[in-house]
Design a protein around this motif. Structure first.
Motif, PDB file in Angstrom:
ATOM      1  N   ASP A 249     -13.761 -36.944 -13.659  1.00 54.50           N
ATOM      2  CA  ASP A 249     -13.490 -35.807 -14.537  1.00 54.50           C
ATOM      3  C   ASP A 249     -13.744 -34.491 -13.810  1.00 54.50           C
ATOM      4  OD1 ASP A 249     -12.808 -37.512 -16.563  1.00 54.50           O
ATOM      5  OD2 ASP A 249     -14.707 -37.317 -17.659  1.00 54.50           O
ATOM      6  N   GLU A 250     -14.803 -34.433 -13.039  1.00 48.69           N
ATOM      7  CA  GLU A 250     -15.124 -33.207 -12.298  1.00 48.69           C
ATOM      8  C   GLU A 250     -14.061 -32.912 -11.253  1.00 48.69           C
ATOM      9  OE1 GLU A 250     -16.548 -29.794 -10.817  1.00 48.69           O
ATOM     10  OE2 GLU A 250     -17.158 -30.790 -12.680  1.00 48.69           O
TER      11      GLU A 250
ATOM     12  N   GLU B 118     -17.590 -39.580 -14.774  1.00 50.63           N
ATOM     13  CA  GLU B 118     -18.025 -38.183 -14.647  1.00 50.63           C
ATOM     14  C   GLU B 118     -17.523 -37.584 -13.336  1.00 50.63           C
ATOM     15  OE1 GLU B 118     -20.322 -40.266 -17.562  1.00 50.63           O
ATOM     16  OE2 GLU B 118     -20.039 -40.717 -15.432  1.00 50.63           O
ATOM     17  N   GLN B 119     -17.592 -38.340 -12.238  1.00 50.25           N
ATOM     18  CA  GLN B 119     -17.110 -37.847 -10.953  1.00 50.25           C
ATOM     19  C   GLN B 119     -15.613 -37.584 -10.992  1.00 50.25           C
ATOM     20  OE1 GLN B 119     -18.614 -41.175  -8.622  1.00 50.25           O
ATOM     21  NE2 GLN B 119     -20.058 -39.838  -7.546  1.00 50.25           N
TER      22      GLN B 119
END
Length: 236
Positions: free
Chosen positions: A191-192, A188-189
């Protein structure tokens, strides 16, 4: 200047990630390459030298080993660095100062030692590996960003001090790159962060190495900061 056997090149923190790829690039180009490591020696086709850049004695000994094997260092790539991320209110003073001691003061120690031979030769190429974070900041990385921003002031000051002696000093500022550091992030990190990069992907170490190798061959570029970050830091 470089002889028939290529230049004497030293890469600090050359046992993995960007530093390892930089060392490999200079080896492919026919240079005599040495790389420092702190704890884990790389199994590569170049001279590996143990060195903790927080120790002036270690730095001096590493240079003596490289000079004995390859002659005076002609191209220095300062890549050794650490991170210890935390929001500032939770960050200990030791966490802050240890990152600066490795990333910034370590660079001071290494560059100062390299200047002895470069000044005698009236020739040298110094490239400091900073970060896009130095220019744009990042929450949780105040210590890391401060240390990497400090490299820019260091490089530009040295460019003014030693430009007339045939020594150039430049900075490469990578963005998020596919290394162990980025692999430590959650999906998630990552991707952000990728969403904030105009080209829409992580960099790869070979792309950083290409910029470093380019600067090592230039005599009329000094005090420059070259971003290799997919556009993430533009405008800063």
């Amino acid at each position: 200047m470089a002889g028939e056997q290529g230049r004497s090149v030293l890469v600090t923190g050359g046992n993995r990630g960007i530093g390892l790829e930089v060392a490999r690039r200079f080896v492919r180009e026919g240079d005599r390459v040495a790389a420092t490591y702190r704890t884990s020696a790389p199994e590569e086709n170049f001279l590996a030298v143990q060195c903790d850049v927080t120790s002036s004695a270690d730095v001096d000994q590493a240079f003596k080993e490289v000079e004995a094997a390859h002659g005076n260092v002609e191209v220095l790539i300062v890549n050794a660095g650490i991170n210890d991320d935390q929001l500032l209110l939770r960050m200990s003073e030791e966490s802050f100062t240890s990152v600066l001691d490795t990333n910034l003061t370590g660079a001071f120690r290494v560059v100062k030692r390299s200047l002895k031979g470069m000044l005698r030769a009236k020739h040298g190429r110094i490239i400091l590996i900073s970060s896009a974070v130095a220019l744009r900041g990042e929450a949780g990385q105040a210590n890391y960003a401060a240390s990497k921003a400090g490299l820019i002031g260091l490089a530009r000051s040295l460019a003014r001090e030693y430009g007339s002696r045939g020594i150039t000093v430049n900075v490469v500022a990578p963005g998020l790159t596919a290394t162990d550091m980025s692999q430590a992030l959650t999906e998630e990190q990552r991707d952000e962060l990728v969403r904030q990069i105009p080209v829409g992907r992580l960099g790869n170490p070979a792309e950083i190495a290409s910029a470093v190798h380019f600067l090592a061959g230039q005599s009329y570029i000094t005090g420059a900061v070259i971003p290799v970050d997919g556009g993430a830091g533009m405008g800063h």
